[in-house]
Design a protein around this motif. Structure first.
Motif, PDB file in Angstrom:
ATOM      1  N   GLU A   1       0.838  -1.205   0.000  1.00 31.53           N
ATOM      2  CA  GLU A   1       0.000   0.000   0.000  1.00 31.53           C
ATOM      3  C   GLU A   1       0.875   1.258   0.000  1.00 31.53           C
ATOM      4  OE1 GLU A   1      -3.133   0.124  -0.432  1.00 31.53           O
ATOM      5  OE2 GLU A   1      -3.875  -1.884   0.076  1.00 31.53           O
TER       6      GLU A   1
ATOM      7  N   SER B   1       2.023   2.136  -3.494  1.00 30.36           N
ATOM      8  CA  SER B   1       0.949   2.830  -4.229  1.00 30.36           C
ATOM      9  C   SER B   1       0.807   4.279  -3.789  1.00 30.36           C
ATOM     10  CB  SER B   1      -0.396   2.123  -3.993  1.00 30.36           C
ATOM     11  OG  SER B   1      -0.475   0.968  -4.751  1.00 30.36           O
ATOM     12  N   GLU B   2       0.878   4.495  -2.479  1.00 29.22           N
ATOM     13  CA  GLU B   2       0.668   5.851  -1.953  1.00 29.22           C
ATOM     14  C   GLU B   2       1.793   6.802  -2.346  1.00 29.22           C
ATOM     15  OE1 GLU B   2      -1.925   7.363  -0.444  1.00 29.22           O
ATOM     16  OE2 GLU B   2      -2.945   5.505  -1.009  1.00 29.22           O
TER      17      GLU B   2
ATOM     18  N   ILE C   1       3.655   6.689  -5.049  1.00 24.08           N
ATOM     19  CA  ILE C   1       3.475   7.055  -6.453  1.00 24.08           C
ATOM     20  C   ILE C   1       2.283   7.993  -6.611  1.00 24.08           C
ATOM     21  CG2 ILE C   1       2.980   6.170  -8.766  1.00 24.08           C
ATOM     22  CD1 ILE C   1       5.751   5.356  -7.807  1.00 24.08           C
ATOM     23  N   ALA C   2       1.187   7.659  -5.928  1.00 20.61           N
ATOM     24  CA  ALA C   2      -0.019   8.482  -6.068  1.00 20.61           C
ATOM     25  C   ALA C   2       0.211   9.888  -5.533  1.00 20.61           C
ATOM     26  CB  ALA C   2      -1.206   7.807  -5.373  1.00 20.61           C
TER      27      ALA C   2
ATOM     28  N   GLY D   1       2.691  11.582  -6.168  1.00 20.96           N
ATOM     29  CA  GLY D   1       3.478  12.315  -7.144  1.00 20.96           C
ATOM     30  C   GLY D   1       4.971  12.298  -6.851  1.00 20.96           C
TER      31      GLY D   1
ATOM     32  N   ILE E   1       8.289  10.330  -7.312  1.00 22.94           N
ATOM     33  CA  ILE E   1       8.807   9.233  -8.121  1.00 22.94           C
ATOM     34  C   ILE E   1      10.256   8.967  -7.724  1.00 22.94           C
ATOM     35  CG2 ILE E   1       9.069   8.306 -10.457  1.00 22.94           C
ATOM     36  CD1 ILE E   1       6.222   9.062 -10.059  1.00 22.94           C
TER      37      ILE E   1
ATOM     38  N   ILE F   1      16.275  19.383  -3.181  1.00 20.93           N
ATOM     39  CA  ILE F   1      14.917  18.858  -3.027  1.00 20.93           C
ATOM     40  C   ILE F   1      14.869  17.444  -2.441  1.00 20.93           C
ATOM     41  CG2 ILE F   1      13.914  20.297  -4.831  1.00 20.93           C
ATOM     42  CD1 ILE F   1      14.205  17.923  -6.717  1.00 20.93           C
TER      43      ILE F   1
ATOM     44  N   LYS G   1      13.454  17.138   1.200  1.00 17.97           N
ATOM     45  CA  LYS G   1      12.000  17.339   1.195  1.00 17.97           C
ATOM     46  C   LYS G   1      11.295  16.055   0.740  1.00 17.97           C
ATOM     47  CE  LYS G   1       9.915  19.821  -2.164  1.00 17.97           C
ATOM     48  NZ  LYS G   1       9.518  20.977  -3.006  1.00 17.97           N
ATOM     49  N   GLN G   2      11.818  15.437  -0.314  1.00 19.62           N
ATOM     50  CA  GLN G   2      11.204  14.213  -0.821  1.00 19.62           C
ATOM     51  C   GLN G   2      11.294  13.074   0.186  1.00 19.62           C
ATOM     52  OE1 GLN G   2      12.369  12.953  -4.692  1.00 19.62           O
ATOM     53  NE2 GLN G   2      11.469  14.705  -5.701  1.00 19.62           N
TER      54      GLN G   2
ATOM     55  N   ARG H   1       0.608  -0.494 -10.931  1.00 23.78           N
ATOM     56  CA  ARG H   1       1.161  -0.324  -9.591  1.00 23.78           C
ATOM     57  C   ARG H   1       0.127  -0.482  -8.479  1.00 23.78           C
ATOM     58  NH1 ARG H   1       5.267   4.244 -11.791  1.00 23.78           N
ATOM     59  NH2 ARG H   1       3.447   5.070 -12.817  1.00 23.78           N
ATOM     60  N   SER H   2      -1.095  -0.023  -8.725  1.00 27.11           N
ATOM     61  CA  SER H   2      -2.105  -0.095  -7.670  1.00 27.11           C
ATOM     62  C   SER H   2      -2.528  -1.532  -7.399  1.00 27.11           C
ATOM     63  CB  SER H   2      -3.327   0.744  -8.041  1.00 27.11           C
ATOM     64  OG  SER H   2      -3.989   0.153  -9.137  1.00 27.11           O
TER      65      SER H   2
ATOM     66  N   ASP I   1       7.393   0.166 -10.171  1.00 30.29           N
ATOM     67  CA  ASP I   1       6.751   0.100 -11.485  1.00 30.29           C
ATOM     68  C   ASP I   1       5.932  -1.183 -11.664  1.00 30.29           C
ATOM     69  OD1 ASP I   1       8.807  -1.735 -11.968  1.00 30.29           O
ATOM     70  OD2 ASP I   1      10.036  -0.267 -12.985  1.00 30.29           O
TER      71      ASP I   1
ATOM     72  N   SER J   1      -5.291   8.124 -11.269  1.00 36.26           N
ATOM     73  CA  SER J   1      -4.188   8.850 -10.626  1.00 36.26           C
ATOM     74  C   SER J   1      -3.375   7.955  -9.707  1.00 36.26           C
ATOM     75  CB  SER J   1      -4.697  10.098  -9.904  1.00 36.26           C
ATOM     76  OG  SER J   1      -5.735   9.764  -9.040  1.00 36.26           O
ATOM     77  N   LYS J   2      -3.876   6.763  -9.399  1.00 39.70           N
ATOM     78  CA  LYS J   2      -3.052   5.819  -8.617  1.00 39.70           C
ATOM     79  C   LYS J   2      -1.947   5.235  -9.490  1.00 39.70           C
ATOM     80  CE  LYS J   2      -4.787   4.313  -4.437  1.00 39.70           C
ATOM     81  NZ  LYS J   2      -4.765   3.214  -3.474  1.00 39.70           N
ATOM     82  N   ASN J   3      -2.303   4.930 -10.743  1.00 38.83           N
ATOM     83  CA  ASN J   3      -1.313   4.311 -11.629  1.00 38.83           C
ATOM     84  C   ASN J   3      -0.688   5.289 -12.608  1.00 38.83           C
ATOM     85  OD1 ASN J   3      -1.362   1.510 -10.806  1.00 38.83           O
ATOM     86  ND2 ASN J   3      -3.512   1.604 -11.388  1.00 38.83           N
ATOM     87  N   LEU J   4      -1.086   6.558 -12.521  1.00 36.93           N
ATOM     88  CA  LEU J   4      -0.544   7.589 -13.416  1.00 36.93           C
ATOM     89  C   LEU J   4      -0.753   7.212 -14.887  1.00 36.93           C
ATOM     90  CD1 LEU J   4       2.818   8.683 -11.707  1.00 36.93           C
ATOM     91  CD2 LEU J   4       0.478   9.221 -11.071  1.00 36.93           C
TER      92      LEU J   4
ATOM     93  N   MET K   1       4.026  -0.018 -16.753  1.00 38.48           N
ATOM     94  CA  MET K   1       5.149   0.801 -17.227  1.00 38.48           C
ATOM     95  C   MET K   1       6.181  -0.072 -17.933  1.00 38.48           C
ATOM     96  SD  MET K   1       4.273   3.799 -16.562  1.00 38.48           S
ATOM     97  CE  MET K   1       2.513   3.687 -16.275  1.00 38.48           C
TER      98      MET K   1
ATOM     99  N   PRO L   1       3.730  13.402 -12.652  1.00 42.16           N
ATOM    100  CA  PRO L   1       3.257  14.449 -11.751  1.00 42.16           C
ATOM    101  C   PRO L   1       3.449  15.825 -12.400  1.00 42.16           C
ATOM    102  CG  PRO L   1       4.671  12.878 -10.580  1.00 42.16           C
ATOM    103  CD  PRO L   1       4.800  12.574 -12.046  1.00 42.16           C
TER     104      PRO L   1
ATOM    105  N   ASP M   1      10.703  21.619  -9.373  1.00 39.35           N
ATOM    106  CA  ASP M   1      10.517  22.084  -7.993  1.00 39.35           C
ATOM    107  C   ASP M   1      10.924  23.539  -7.878  1.00 39.35           C
ATOM    108  OD1 ASP M   1      10.015  19.657  -5.913  1.00 39.35           O
ATOM    109  OD2 ASP M   1      11.003  19.007  -7.752  1.00 39.35           O
TER     110      ASP M   1
ATOM    111  N   GLU N   1      12.252  25.253  -5.692  1.00 41.11           N
ATOM    112  CA  GLU N   1      13.551  25.562  -5.079  1.00 41.11           C
ATOM    113  C   GLU N   1      14.675  25.665  -6.118  1.00 41.11           C
ATOM    114  OE1 GLU N   1      11.489  23.298  -4.021  1.00 41.11           O
ATOM    115  OE2 GLU N   1      11.608  22.948  -1.869  1.00 41.11           O
TER     116      GLU N   1
END
Lengths: 463, 463
Positions: A238, A241-242, A244-245, A247, A249, A290, A293-294, A349-350, A378, B105-108, B187, B218, B287, B289
């Motif tokens: 899970e 999935s979260e 990736i969802a 945003g 990567i 960045i 932050k990620q 992916r989901s 992926d 949007s889960k699997n883009l 993918m 994203p 980003d 920044e």
């Protein structure tokens, strides 16, 4: 193989570059897959190591005239049986053609012969601040030609894509011996059909690839690595999935299940908690500003979904330690049973959580060991079947289990293979995914370009 | 067209979705290119607007049985003559099939019918924080099916690639009416040949595309836009090379020459210095920044290479003003002469300076006006020939100039077309790039999948 053919092939490649003793030919009944040629009936007739595109063209012309099967081969590191001998055939090994012809940092491209080792190309481009991302596990010994023929992937696929995303031009020899150039050196190119992408992943069935033009990208400034430990594998899935969802990567997002964790820890003592349900190894890269932050965002997602332990590498050495666990994975589980079958069914992916559950159910149903490791980011799961091929009763159960895994994968909207290819290992399953009409169209293309079916016959389409 | 065929087609698509009056059929002798069908001999027999994949399949079955040419068409906005009528043919317009089936949007990924307008898909995915980057100039009206068939590009290609880099699966109808699915929702996918990429850019000659699965990424957090003015076009071209070689990849890097600059300023009064040799319009995204850092580095390179004026947009409105110049470009120069021919020869990025000089020399030699605008960041130059097709003497000079531009492009390691396609406009030049053997292989594929040559005959391969 008739002496006359061996004589002619020797004339083409030179006496030092042709092999036809029994012990030499035995080597080509194997590749890195569990599929083997039967030496009694499928031993090759000869192996040749050409040194130039012109020699490859001469060999194919001869083979086409004489209707002799040709098996193109790089390092033989593919895991789908795509490079093993098929009876009285010519094994065409591209390893001598191993020059990096050009690294063009103005245009961000490299031109290589197909026998160049992937890691060597990567090392050379990184010296000038560039990056060739595809990173199959075999990269230390696999060749660029083999990578293109199989469309190799790797952990970095989640962010950077696979080999096809980098190949922009090819020099290839058609089965009739004609040399063609596809694509070119430009990023945009729509002159005619995209033969470059058609040949990429065609597993040596349409042409012999002799030169490759790849695009490069600037080397990311920095990277940051972390590991998250979960009690339950569902939570880890899970989390993938979260991430990736959300945003985010990562450049790698690898999953290890409990079987892997236990065995890696026993084997390599890297400090993994042996009762954990799963571990995620996560790496992000890019501008240094960045990354923190990620990593913070990913850490937050991991905690929300129940991570019991999180380690963020503070130094390069700590990052290496985290990767050491992943690198030891195959060696660690290979101690369990004599035979390893590495599948690479891939799902959207989901669907990773449900795919993992289905694989575990199938393992239980057939009472076999399936460890799961995967490029989870992926959807590319590597279900690792640990078995003993000499135990025929167990082998029958394994076969049924594999069948069920493929059916389940396609039902989930997935693919039979994410990065290993179809080869001889999976050809009987291909219509599950392509349908009859889709396979027919592919066979028509094969027949159009290789009417005598001399190039790698049996690969992809079966006998 | 025989009344019986029209009747059958009407039964398939319904009476409201079939057109065969003279005035209707005249519309299909045009697309957005300068190539036109001769209404006296190449007027279509009928135009049909199917509402489903099954209807498309029925139409193709009938056409294949009766050996009637079929011209697939979206918005007709292609600029290579790929969608114009070819005698007593069926124009197959996909515009009614315009549903966005899914944005996942889960699997883009997104799944769309081929008649969906590209800008509409972009708007919808951006609402949920996702991004579909390909941005052909026609995106406000061109369809996704057309974009895939032509492998459309756009300014953002320099960083984000083109349509082929986003298409991961297709539903397509083969010339015999069989419906197939290629690729999928994952993918990574190496099950069989990459039919998805083969069909992408196949210009309606191999199949009719009915559904498309695209990957999404994203949406970048922010962007920053700047303009740099140069006295000499050479300096601007060198700057493009230097920016890329420095590992900075803007999301757009557009070049306008003095002819464009003068005409845009006259037409739109956006504040361009009319004596400038060239202007670069540069946009970076990512980003927030890191944008300032990137802009500062790019600004430094521009100044080093002689930029006489630099404007960095401080607000969204200022960025819009800078883009207004680029957007007004075609309208501005189209006032000069009655006929515009937009070529899109593409060269390796480092060859842009010499390519621009060659084009200017050719323009002088044949005494014609060629303005240059381009997606310079990926070497995709749009040489814009401003002429009058009714002046036969000038037209002959233009033809010779175009021939020379193509020969020069291929000599520079470039491509005849970066993003417009070959269509009917450039088919006579294709072997310059593919060679005879390469073209033969492509024709063999065409013949294998479309043995009766019903799909878009003449496109890409000529008569």
């Amino acid at each position: 193989m008739r002496a006359e053919i061996i004589q002619k092939l020797g004339d083409i490649v030179g006496e030092d570059n042709i092999y036809y003793s029994l012990e030499d030919l035995y080597c080509y009944t194997y590749d890195a897959s569990f599929v083997k040629s039967d030496p009694k009936k499928d031993l090759a007739g000869v192996a040749v190591y050409p040194g130039s595109t012109e020699e490859v063209a001469e060999i194919l012309k001869l083979a086409n005239q004489e209707m002799i099967p040709v098996v193109p081969r790089g390092a033989g590191s593919n895991v789908s049986g795509g490079t093993i001998s098929v009876g009285d055939s010519i094994i065409l090994v591209l390893k001598r053609m191993n020059k990096i012809i050009e690294i063009d940092s103005k245009n961000l491209i490299a031109v290589v012969e197909s026998g160049v080792i992937t890691a060597q190309l990567q090392k050379e481009v990184e010296r000038v601040g560039l990056f060739y991302p595809p990173d199959p596990a075999s990269l230390a010994f696999s060749t660029m030609g083999g990578n293109v023929a199989e469309c190799a992937g790797g952990p970095r696929g989640v962010k950077y894509g696979v080999t096809r995303d980098y190949v922009i031009g090819l020099e290839a020899v058609l089965p009739n011996g004609e040399i063609i150039n596809t694509g070119g050196r430009t990023m945009k190119n729509v002159t005619g059909y995209d033969m470059t992408k058609l040949f990429t992943g065609s597993e040596g069935t349409l042409c012999v690839i002799t030169k490759i033009i790849v695009k490069l990208i600037p080397l990311p400034e920095a990277k940051s690595t972390m590991m998250a430990v979960f009690s339950e594998i569902d939570q880890a899935c899970e989390t993938v999935s979260e991430i990736i969802a959300a945003g985010l990567i990562p450049c790698s997002l690898e999953l290890l299940d409990n079987i892997y964790i236990k065995n890696i820890e026993e084997y390599a003592k890297v400090g993994l908690p042996i009762d954990a349900g799963a571990v995620l190894l996560i790496e992000v890269d890019g501008d240094s500003e960045i990354l923190a932050k990620q990593i913070a965002k990913i850490e937050q997602i991991c905690r929300q979904l129940g991570a019991v332990q999180i380690r963020v590498a503070k130094t390069k050495e700590e990052a290496e330690e985290l990767w050491a666990a992943r690198r030891a994975a195959f060696a660690a589980v290979s101690r369990l049973r004599p035979t390893i079958i590495g599948e690479d069914a891939t799902v959207p992916r989901s669907k990773i959580p449900v795919a993992v559950r289905r694989i575990q159910e199938i393992a239980a149903k057939y009472d076999i060991i399936i460890a799961i490791l995967g490029h989870a980011g992926d959807g590319n799961l590597h279900a690792t079947i640990l078995t003993d091929e000499t135990d025929l009763e167990e082998a029958a159960r394994v076969e049924k289990a594999v069948d069920e895994i493929f059916v389940a994968t396609v039902k989930l909207g997935g693919s039979l293979s994410g990065e290993h290819g179809i080869g001889r290992a999976k050809s009987k399953f291909i219509t599950l995914q392509t349908g009859e009409a889709g396979l027919k169209a592919q066979r028509q293309i094969k027949k159009a370009l290789d009417p005598n079916n001399i190039l790698n016959p049996g690969v992809m389409f079966g006998a």
